[in-house]
Design an enzyme around this catalytic site. Structure first.
Site, PDB file in Angstrom:
ATOM      1  N   LYS A  14       0.830  -1.217   0.000  1.00  0.00           N
ATOM      2  CA  LYS A  14       0.000   0.000   0.000  1.00  0.00           C
ATOM      3  C   LYS A  14       0.862   1.264   0.000  1.00  0.00           C
ATOM      4  O   LYS A  14       0.677   2.141  -0.826  1.00  0.00           O
ATOM      5  CB  LYS A  14      -0.896   0.063   1.252  1.00  0.00           C
ATOM      6  CG  LYS A  14      -1.986  -0.960   1.312  1.00  0.00           C
ATOM      7  CD  LYS A  14      -2.953  -0.640   2.451  1.00  0.00           C
ATOM      8  CE  LYS A  14      -2.316  -0.677   3.824  1.00  0.00           C
ATOM      9  NZ  LYS A  14      -2.132  -1.982   4.430  1.00  0.00           N
ATOM     10  N   ARG A  89     -10.416   0.566   8.184  1.00  0.00           N
ATOM     11  CA  ARG A  89      -9.852  -0.732   8.554  1.00  0.00           C
ATOM     12  C   ARG A  89     -10.899  -1.707   9.082  1.00  0.00           C
ATOM     13  O   ARG A  89     -10.588  -2.851   9.367  1.00  0.00           O
ATOM     14  CB  ARG A  89      -8.803  -0.520   9.639  1.00  0.00           C
ATOM     15  CG  ARG A  89      -7.374  -0.764   9.165  1.00  0.00           C
ATOM     16  CD  ARG A  89      -6.481  -0.487  10.336  1.00  0.00           C
ATOM     17  NE  ARG A  89      -5.166  -1.053  10.259  1.00  0.00           N
ATOM     18  CZ  ARG A  89      -4.106  -0.436   9.734  1.00  0.00           C
ATOM     19  NH1 ARG A  89      -4.244   0.710   9.138  1.00  0.00           N
ATOM     20  NH2 ARG A  89      -2.917  -0.997   9.803  1.00  0.00           N
ATOM     21  N   ARG A 128      11.351  -5.153   5.944  1.00  0.00           N
ATOM     22  CA  ARG A 128      11.103  -3.751   5.568  1.00  0.00           C
ATOM     23  C   ARG A 128      11.975  -2.771   6.364  1.00  0.00           C
ATOM     24  O   ARG A 128      12.122  -2.882   7.572  1.00  0.00           O
ATOM     25  CB  ARG A 128       9.617  -3.445   5.830  1.00  0.00           C
ATOM     26  CG  ARG A 128       9.228  -2.014   5.618  1.00  0.00           C
ATOM     27  CD  ARG A 128       7.761  -1.855   5.409  1.00  0.00           C
ATOM     28  NE  ARG A 128       6.925  -2.287   6.517  1.00  0.00           N
ATOM     29  CZ  ARG A 128       5.592  -2.281   6.488  1.00  0.00           C
ATOM     30  NH1 ARG A 128       4.966  -1.884   5.405  1.00  0.00           N
ATOM     31  NH2 ARG A 128       4.897  -2.685   7.532  1.00  0.00           N
ATOM     32  N   ARG A 163      10.411  -0.451  11.593  1.00  0.00           N
ATOM     33  CA  ARG A 163       9.282  -0.103  12.452  1.00  0.00           C
ATOM     34  C   ARG A 163       9.223  -1.055  13.640  1.00  0.00           C
ATOM     35  O   ARG A 163       9.451  -2.250  13.489  1.00  0.00           O
ATOM     36  CB  ARG A 163       7.978  -0.214  11.659  1.00  0.00           C
ATOM     37  CG  ARG A 163       7.723   0.989  10.776  1.00  0.00           C
ATOM     38  CD  ARG A 163       6.564   0.781   9.856  1.00  0.00           C
ATOM     39  NE  ARG A 163       5.422   0.118  10.456  1.00  0.00           N
ATOM     40  CZ  ARG A 163       4.227   0.046   9.872  1.00  0.00           C
ATOM     41  NH1 ARG A 163       4.039   0.609   8.685  1.00  0.00           N
ATOM     42  NH2 ARG A 163       3.231  -0.578  10.458  1.00  0.00           N
ATOM     43  N   ARG A 174      -1.468  -8.455  13.392  1.00  0.00           N
ATOM     44  CA  ARG A 174      -1.995  -7.586  12.331  1.00  0.00           C
ATOM     45  C   ARG A 174      -2.611  -8.399  11.191  1.00  0.00           C
ATOM     46  O   ARG A 174      -3.654  -8.029  10.658  1.00  0.00           O
ATOM     47  CB  ARG A 174      -0.885  -6.658  11.820  1.00  0.00           C
ATOM     48  CG  ARG A 174      -0.583  -5.550  12.809  1.00  0.00           C
ATOM     49  CD  ARG A 174       0.382  -4.546  12.240  1.00  0.00           C
ATOM     50  NE  ARG A 174       1.749  -5.040  12.208  1.00  0.00           N
ATOM     51  CZ  ARG A 174       2.660  -4.645  11.336  1.00  0.00           C
ATOM     52  NH1 ARG A 174       2.354  -3.774  10.410  1.00  0.00           N
ATOM     53  NH2 ARG A 174       3.889  -5.102  11.391  1.00  0.00           N
TER      54      ARG A 174
HETATM   55  P1  AMP Z   1       0.054   0.837   9.415  1.00  0.00           P
HETATM   56  O1  AMP Z   1       1.192   1.787   9.238  1.00  0.00           O
HETATM   57  O2  AMP Z   1      -1.092   1.106   8.486  1.00  0.00           O
HETATM   58  O3  AMP Z   1       0.502  -0.592   9.375  1.00  0.00           O
HETATM   59  O4  AMP Z   1      -0.530   1.096  10.891  1.00  0.00           O
HETATM   60  C1  AMP Z   1       0.252   0.878  12.052  1.00  0.00           C
HETATM   61  C2  AMP Z   1      -0.635   0.805  13.272  1.00  0.00           C
HETATM   62  O5  AMP Z   1      -1.334   2.061  13.436  1.00  0.00           O
HETATM   63  C3  AMP Z   1      -1.741  -0.247  13.233  1.00  0.00           C
HETATM   64  O6  AMP Z   1      -1.278  -1.538  13.596  1.00  0.00           O
HETATM   65  C4  AMP Z   1      -2.730   0.333  14.247  1.00  0.00           C
HETATM   66  O7  AMP Z   1      -2.247   0.165  15.564  1.00  0.00           O
HETATM   67  C5  AMP Z   1      -2.658   1.835  13.944  1.00  0.00           C
HETATM   68  N1  AMP Z   1      -3.621   2.238  12.888  1.00  0.00           N
HETATM   69  C6  AMP Z   1      -3.321   2.681  11.622  1.00  0.00           C
HETATM   70  N2  AMP Z   1      -4.444   2.965  10.929  1.00  0.00           N
HETATM   71  C7  AMP Z   1      -5.489   2.688  11.760  1.00  0.00           C
HETATM   72  C8  AMP Z   1      -6.903   2.749  11.629  1.00  0.00           C
HETATM   73  N3  AMP Z   1      -7.498   3.133  10.477  1.00  0.00           N
HETATM   74  N4  AMP Z   1      -7.663   2.393  12.703  1.00  0.00           N
HETATM   75  C9  AMP Z   1      -7.091   2.011  13.868  1.00  0.00           C
HETATM   76  N5  AMP Z   1      -5.767   1.904  14.051  1.00  0.00           N
HETATM   77  C10 AMP Z   1      -4.956   2.244  13.032  1.00  0.00           C
END
Ligand code: AMP
Length: 222
Positions: A14, A89, A128, A163, A174
């Site tokens: 993404k 999400r 990553r 990360r 996740r």
């Molecule tokens: P990502 O960078 O998209 O993998 O997001 C990292 C973390 O941020 C996720 O595992 C959640 O803890 C939080 N997060 C990101 N986007 C959302 C969302 N739309 N709703 C809730 N938590 C989020």
């Protein structure tokens, strides 16, 4: 340009494809993960809470996300078109987003579902590395995506980091969460007639071309 939602499990690309579309066509890239990581650096109670949730792969409460999304998509740089990466999400967030769009009188646009076999994800997530300065994404297990010098960004010379949630335990949480609560959104958007599916297990160039073909077919980049 129409707005785009990228719907995919973490590691499917993404962020990579959103950045490529941003560079080539000028879309604004809105990553809720990036917004939350930035907020988590603030040394206050909310910052600590968010950091803890992110590190453990747990969802941050909807209200926090809605506030950030509403603010971001109202900004001038989003007028031409924006890509949502990491939001919505779950079904509740998809409905919440419809309400935000109604309120702001904005169009949903199209939803691109990037698919990838689960076995390929581990290598992509654990390998990553991200540039602290420009956000460029690398992968130390993939020759085509390895930085030339270990730990250093090819593009800007910035330091690369991993990360905190790109570890096996958080990754498993996740992936499980994605299939339980995020994937059902696919049907929600299929019923609305806005869903496009792209196989993301091919090379970056091939997958990007497929995304561009879809956008061209939709007249999205005009
Ligand atoms: P990502 O960078 O998209 O993998 O997001 C990292 C973390 O941020 C996720 O595992 C959640 O803890 C939080 N997060 C990101 N986007 C959302 C969302 N739309 N709703 C809730 N938590 C989020």
């Amino acid at each position: 340009m129409k707005n785009i939602i990228f719907l995919a499990v973490q590691g499917a690309g993404k962020g990579t494809f959103a950045k490529m579309l941003q560079e080539k066509y000028g879309y604004a890239h809105i990553s809720t993960g990036d917004i939350l990581r930035e907020r988590s650096q603030v040394d206050d109670e909310l910052g600590h809470q968010i950091k803890n949730m992110i590190d453990n792969g747990i969802f941050v409460p909807n209200e926090t996300i809605y506030e950030a999304i509403e603010y971001k998509i109202s900004q001038p740089e989003c007028e031409k078109g924006y890509i949502l990466d990491g939001f919505p999400r779950n079904i509740e967030q998809a409905k919440g987003y419809d309400e935000i769009l109604n309120k702001l009188n904005k169009e949903l646009g199209i939803v691109i579902n990037l698919t990838i076999p689960t076995e390929m994800l581990k290598q992509r997530i654990i390998g990553r590395r991200i540039c602290k300065d420009c956000g460029a994404i690398y992968n130390i297990y993939n020759e085509a995506f390895k930085p030339k010098d270990e730990g250093i960004c090819d593009k800007c010379g910035g330091e690369l980091y991993q990360r905190a949630d790109d570890n096996e335990e958080s990754m498993n949480t996740r992936i499980k969460t994605y299939f339980e609560v995020t994937e059902p959104i696919i049907d929600y958007y299929k019923e609305k007639g806005v869903l496009k599916v792209v196989d993301s297990s091919k090379t970056t160039e091939e997958t990007f071309k497929e995304i561009e073909n879809i956008l061209e077919g939709e007249g999205v980049n005009n």
